[in-house]
Motif scaffolding. Sequence first.
Motif, short mmCIF file in Angstrom:
data_model
loop_
_atom_site.label_atom_id
_atom_site.label_comp_id
_atom_site.label_asym_id
_atom_site.label_seq_id
_atom_site.Cartn_x
_atom_site.Cartn_y
_atom_site.Cartn_z
N LYS A 22 0.83 -1.21 0.00
CA LYS A 22 0.00 0.00 0.00
C LYS A 22 0.87 1.26 0.00
O LYS A 22 0.56 2.23 -0.68
N ILE A 23 1.95 1.23 0.76
CA ILE A 23 2.86 2.38 0.81
C ILE A 23 3.48 2.61 -0.56
O ILE A 23 3.57 3.74 -1.04
N ASP A 24 3.91 1.53 -1.22
CA ASP A 24 4.50 1.66 -2.56
C ASP A 24 3.48 2.24 -3.55
O ASP A 24 3.82 3.08 -4.37
N TYR A 25 2.24 1.77 -3.45
CA TYR A 25 1.17 2.30 -4.31
C TYR A 25 0.96 3.79 -4.05
O TYR A 25 0.92 4.60 -4.99
N LYS A 41 -6.61 7.53 1.92
CA LYS A 41 -5.89 6.25 2.04
C LYS A 41 -4.63 6.42 2.88
O LYS A 41 -4.29 5.55 3.66
N VAL A 42 -3.93 7.54 2.70
CA VAL A 42 -2.74 7.81 3.51
C VAL A 42 -3.12 7.89 4.98
O VAL A 42 -2.46 7.32 5.84
N ALA A 89 12.08 -8.17 17.01
CA ALA A 89 12.86 -6.95 16.76
C ALA A 89 12.82 -6.57 15.28
O ALA A 89 12.74 -5.38 14.94
N GLN A 90 12.88 -7.57 14.40
CA GLN A 90 12.81 -7.29 12.97
C GLN A 90 11.47 -6.66 12.59
O GLN A 90 11.41 -5.70 11.82
N LEU A 91 10.40 -7.20 13.15
CA LEU A 91 9.07 -6.65 12.86
C LEU A 91 8.93 -5.24 13.41
O LEU A 91 8.34 -4.36 12.76
N THR A 92 9.46 -5.01 14.59
CA THR A 92 9.41 -3.67 15.19
C THR A 92 10.19 -2.68 14.32
O THR A 92 9.72 -1.57 14.07
N LYS A 93 11.34 -3.10 13.83
CA LYS A 93 12.13 -2.24 12.94
C LYS A 93 11.37 -1.94 11.65
O LYS A 93 11.35 -0.79 11.17
N MET A 94 10.74 -2.97 11.08
CA MET A 94 9.96 -2.78 9.86
C MET A 94 8.85 -1.76 10.06
O MET A 94 8.63 -0.90 9.20
N ILE A 95 8.15 -1.86 11.17
CA ILE A 95 7.03 -0.95 11.40
C ILE A 95 7.53 0.48 11.53
O ILE A 95 6.89 1.42 11.06
N LEU A 101 8.41 5.95 6.08
CA LEU A 101 8.07 6.04 4.66
C LEU A 101 6.71 6.71 4.45
O LEU A 101 6.56 7.56 3.57
N LEU A 102 5.76 6.34 5.26
CA LEU A 102 4.42 6.92 5.12
C LEU A 102 4.43 8.40 5.48
O LEU A 102 3.76 9.21 4.83
N ASN A 103 5.22 8.78 6.47
CA ASN A 103 5.36 10.20 6.80
C ASN A 103 5.97 10.97 5.64
O ASN A 103 5.58 12.10 5.35
N SER A 104 6.92 10.34 4.96
CA SER A 104 7.54 10.96 3.80
C SER A 104 6.52 11.15 2.68
O SER A 104 6.48 12.21 2.04
#
Length: 182
Positions: A22-25, A41-42, A89-95, A101-104
């Motif tokens: 969704k972010i890429d879209y 949507k954002v 930790a990986q999932l937390t980093k991803m989020i 990215l979404l803020n950008s």
Amino acid sequence: MFANLFSQLDHINQKLNAVKRKIDYLDSVARETTKTKELKKVTDLTRELVYLKHTLDDQTESLRSFGEYLKKNQLASSADIASLMTKQAQLTKMIHVYTDLLNSISGLFTAMIDSHLNHLMKYLNSVALIIAVPTLISGIWGMNIGGLPGRTNKNGFWIIITIAAILTIIWAIILKKKKYND
């Protein structure tokens, strides 16, 4: 028990992968449009990420405490606990990355809307200036101070109108050359 915890983390990972799509879209759309539908949507995706972020943050502390309990009572191996905490930790980093990215993207939408608004205001100001020239001339011509320009000439009205039209066209050409549509 570990299989269930890993299954839950995999489910969150799948959810994050859907969020990434969704972010890429939205990133590709943000470069082309500022439509209200995409802005909504954002906003919806931002809210979804906030919920996931808080869920993961709370879950991290719970898993850490649970891992210490299991380790202390020798109910699970250190490797299993470390693997679980690494996945968390990986999932937390991803989020956190996805939130950035979404803020950008949100900032890009804001910048594009600001740019469109600036161009619109430039255009409207140009139109106002074009209208102002004949208005100024007709205002001066209509003053009741005696001695209207062209009063004694039977074509005085048409002379004033022609002067106003010529000045308006010249002003329109000057403004058009400024290229307000970049």
